[in-house]
Design a protein around this motif. Sequence first.
Motif, PDB file in Angstrom:
ATOM      1  N   VAL A 260      24.061  19.740  16.603  1.00 48.92           N
ATOM      2  CA  VAL A 260      23.578  19.141  17.490  1.00 48.92           C
ATOM      3  C   VAL A 260      23.256  17.573  16.974  1.00 48.92           C
ATOM      4  CG1 VAL A 260      21.363  20.147  17.619  1.00 48.92           C
ATOM      5  CG2 VAL A 260      22.286  18.859  19.416  1.00 48.92           C
ATOM      6  N   GLN A 261      22.518  17.697  15.607  1.00 49.74           N
ATOM      7  CA  GLN A 261      21.962  16.265  15.094  1.00 49.74           C
ATOM      8  C   GLN A 261      23.348  15.555  14.936  1.00 49.74           C
ATOM      9  OE1 GLN A 261      21.402  19.517  14.211  1.00 49.74           O
ATOM     10  NE2 GLN A 261      19.186  19.816  14.001  1.00 49.74           N
ATOM     11  N   ASP A 262      24.457  16.124  14.405  1.00 48.30           N
ATOM     12  CA  ASP A 262      25.682  15.217  14.278  1.00 48.30           C
ATOM     13  C   ASP A 262      25.989  14.672  15.565  1.00 48.30           C
ATOM     14  OD1 ASP A 262      25.311  15.795  11.488  1.00 48.30           O
ATOM     15  OD2 ASP A 262      27.161  17.227  11.596  1.00 48.30           O
ATOM     16  N   ILE A 263      25.909  15.347  16.629  1.00 42.70           N
ATOM     17  CA  ILE A 263      26.415  14.853  17.926  1.00 42.70           C
ATOM     18  C   ILE A 263      25.484  13.707  18.213  1.00 42.70           C
ATOM     19  CG2 ILE A 263      26.579  15.270  20.491  1.00 42.70           C
ATOM     20  CD1 ILE A 263      27.085  18.344  19.618  1.00 42.70           C
ATOM     21  N   GLY A 264      24.243  13.679  17.981  1.00 40.65           N
ATOM     22  CA  GLY A 264      23.274  12.703  18.355  1.00 40.65           C
ATOM     23  C   GLY A 264      23.650  11.582  17.413  1.00 40.65           C
ATOM     24  N   TRP A 265      23.824  11.588  16.460  1.00 39.12           N
ATOM     25  CA  TRP A 265      24.215  10.576  15.442  1.00 39.12           C
ATOM     26  C   TRP A 265      25.425   9.986  15.787  1.00 39.12           C
ATOM     27  CZ3 TRP A 265      22.286   8.511  10.447  1.00 39.12           C
ATOM     28  CH2 TRP A 265      23.319   7.908   9.628  1.00 39.12           C
ATOM     29  N   LYS A 266      26.783  10.807  16.009  1.00 33.36           N
ATOM     30  CA  LYS A 266      27.816  10.158  16.506  1.00 33.36           C
ATOM     31  C   LYS A 266      27.902   9.440  17.834  1.00 33.36           C
ATOM     32  CE  LYS A 266      33.152  11.145  16.175  1.00 33.36           C
ATOM     33  NZ  LYS A 266      33.918  12.156  15.646  1.00 33.36           N
ATOM     34  N   ALA A 267      27.183   9.948  18.602  1.00 32.80           N
ATOM     35  CA  ALA A 267      27.444   9.299  19.821  1.00 32.80           C
ATOM     36  C   ALA A 267      26.872   8.002  19.816  1.00 32.80           C
ATOM     37  CB  ALA A 267      26.342  10.260  20.841  1.00 32.80           C
ATOM     38  N   LEU A 268      25.846   7.667  19.079  1.00 32.72           N
ATOM     39  CA  LEU A 268      25.380   6.142  18.885  1.00 32.72           C
ATOM     40  C   LEU A 268      26.316   5.453  17.950  1.00 32.72           C
ATOM     41  CD1 LEU A 268      23.229   4.022  19.580  1.00 32.72           C
ATOM     42  CD2 LEU A 268      21.997   5.107  17.730  1.00 32.72           C
ATOM     43  N   ALA A 269      26.865   6.040  16.996  1.00 33.74           N
ATOM     44  CA  ALA A 269      27.566   5.507  15.911  1.00 33.74           C
ATOM     45  C   ALA A 269      28.880   4.703  16.385  1.00 33.74           C
ATOM     46  CB  ALA A 269      27.900   6.427  14.845  1.00 33.74           C
ATOM     47  N   VAL A 270      29.474   5.539  17.473  1.00 29.81           N
ATOM     48  CA  VAL A 270      30.818   4.850  18.083  1.00 29.81           C
ATOM     49  C   VAL A 270      30.503   3.566  18.685  1.00 29.81           C
ATOM     50  CG1 VAL A 270      31.885   6.991  18.048  1.00 29.81           C
ATOM     51  CG2 VAL A 270      30.714   6.334  20.125  1.00 29.81           C
ATOM     52  N   ASN A 271      29.355   3.593  19.350  1.00 30.90           N
ATOM     53  CA  ASN A 271      28.866   2.322  20.056  1.00 30.90           C
ATOM     54  C   ASN A 271      28.350   1.152  19.473  1.00 30.90           C
ATOM     55  OD1 ASN A 271      28.515   2.623  23.391  1.00 30.90           O
ATOM     56  ND2 ASN A 271      28.135   4.832  22.235  1.00 30.90           N
ATOM     57  N   LEU A 272      27.590   1.587  18.149  1.00 30.53           N
ATOM     58  CA  LEU A 272      27.452   0.545  17.173  1.00 30.53           C
ATOM     59  C   LEU A 272      28.442  -0.172  16.460  1.00 30.53           C
ATOM     60  CD1 LEU A 272      24.057   2.306  15.443  1.00 30.53           C
ATOM     61  CD2 LEU A 272      24.312   0.318  17.152  1.00 30.53           C
ATOM     62  N   SER A 273      29.488   0.769  16.401  1.00 29.49           N
ATOM     63  CA  SER A 273      30.691   0.183  15.765  1.00 29.49           C
ATOM     64  C   SER A 273      31.297  -0.882  16.599  1.00 29.49           C
ATOM     65  CB  SER A 273      31.833   1.398  15.450  1.00 29.49           C
ATOM     66  OG  SER A 273      32.831   0.866  14.933  1.00 29.49           O
ATOM     67  N   ASP A 274      31.323  -0.628  18.059  1.00 24.56           N
ATOM     68  CA  ASP A 274      31.838  -1.714  18.656  1.00 24.56           C
ATOM     69  C   ASP A 274      30.967  -3.099  18.513  1.00 24.56           C
ATOM     70  OD1 ASP A 274      33.971  -0.287  20.143  1.00 24.56           O
ATOM     71  OD2 ASP A 274      32.561   0.531  21.573  1.00 24.56           O
ATOM     72  N   LEU A 275      29.786  -3.066  18.502  1.00 27.18           N
ATOM     73  CA  LEU A 275      28.815  -3.887  18.366  1.00 27.18           C
ATOM     74  C   LEU A 275      29.094  -4.799  17.057  1.00 27.18           C
ATOM     75  CD1 LEU A 275      25.240  -2.816  19.649  1.00 27.18           C
ATOM     76  CD2 LEU A 275      27.073  -4.113  20.796  1.00 27.18           C
ATOM     77  N   ALA A 276      29.309  -3.914  15.693  1.00 27.90           N
ATOM     78  CA  ALA A 276      29.736  -4.375  14.370  1.00 27.90           C
ATOM     79  C   ALA A 276      30.994  -5.147  14.719  1.00 27.90           C
ATOM     80  CB  ALA A 276      30.112  -3.412  13.555  1.00 27.90           C
ATOM     81  N   ALA A 277      31.909  -4.745  15.241  1.00 29.08           N
ATOM     82  CA  ALA A 277      33.482  -5.417  15.605  1.00 29.08           C
ATOM     83  C   ALA A 277      33.124  -6.951  16.193  1.00 29.08           C
ATOM     84  CB  ALA A 277      34.142  -4.598  16.337  1.00 29.08           C
TER      85      ALA A 277
END
Length: 330
Positions: free
Chosen positions: A60-77
């Motif tokens: 579940v900790q990985d789910i929490g990280w990845k859920a936000l990471a995919v959105n932050l990746s869009d901001l990075a782009a």
Amino acid sequence: MSLDEFGLIDRIRRRTGARADIALGIGDDAALLLPAPGQQLVVTADTLNAGVHFPHETPVQDIGWKALAVNLSDLAAMGAQPAWCTLSLSLPESSASWVEGFAEGFFALADRHGMALVGGDTTRGPLAISITAMGQVPVGQALRRDGARPGDDVWVTGVPGEAGLALALWQQGQLAVAGPVAEPAREQLRLRLARPTPRLEAGLALRGLASAAIDVSDGLLADLGHVCARSGVAAEVMESSLPASQHASELQLGAAFEDLRAGAGDDYELCFTAPASARAQVAQSMASVAVRATRIGYIRTGSGVRLLDGEGKAVSRERSGFNHFSIGGQ
């Protein structure tokens, strides 16, 4: 322990803090936010579903990280600085331990990048996480998909294909994703799938240098194709220039990785274009934020994307990343 909706919200709210750019956060019908003067608001949204975007047994900790990471990746782009987000959870049951574990992974990444949670929703249903992320970028400095021009170089950060290799190994029963694994190289591949690194520092450093950018979520060639379509250009990618994977090599999986690196998705690296005259500046900017970046091809006139071998002949590679309707499929 079971919680009602307000109990879940309260547990999440305890992890948030007051900030000057948040006039009103969690606890009302909506948030009141204060974008900085001279900044444009950048907004993106993603939903992750169990069994589609991550295996059911993912910690579940990985789910929490990845859920936000995919959105932050869009901001990075977009070259945006993260600012605020909302979170909506659909949960089969209201479990305090699940919420605490999710929050641990989510806020580990959010706090690292100054992302504040300002609202959201909870409901009962199949496990799904929806996040709307907001960032800021100075007016006129956003990285976009429509700026690539003939003669530009094509670059990519990191090592695309490693997440795809991890997915393939999991599908073949050769990689457990329920927790850390002992073999260092295999664990690094698991983390590339479970805890991707959004390239926010790279996105910020590329302001004023990159002519176009996109994050690699659907596969390198597919996402570069989106840039070409928006910019009205073509691209040629040299297969021999694509980054090699040290982890795949250590596991003697180099051949399998080479079949995946151009088409596999879920890497959340940045693919970007820049004028050839800016090569030294691009290299320096990526070195300044300790991000590996590789020049892999060129923008041409025309349309579409071609992958070329050492003799300049077209190579066909099938897409092999996540099918957004079934994690079990390709």
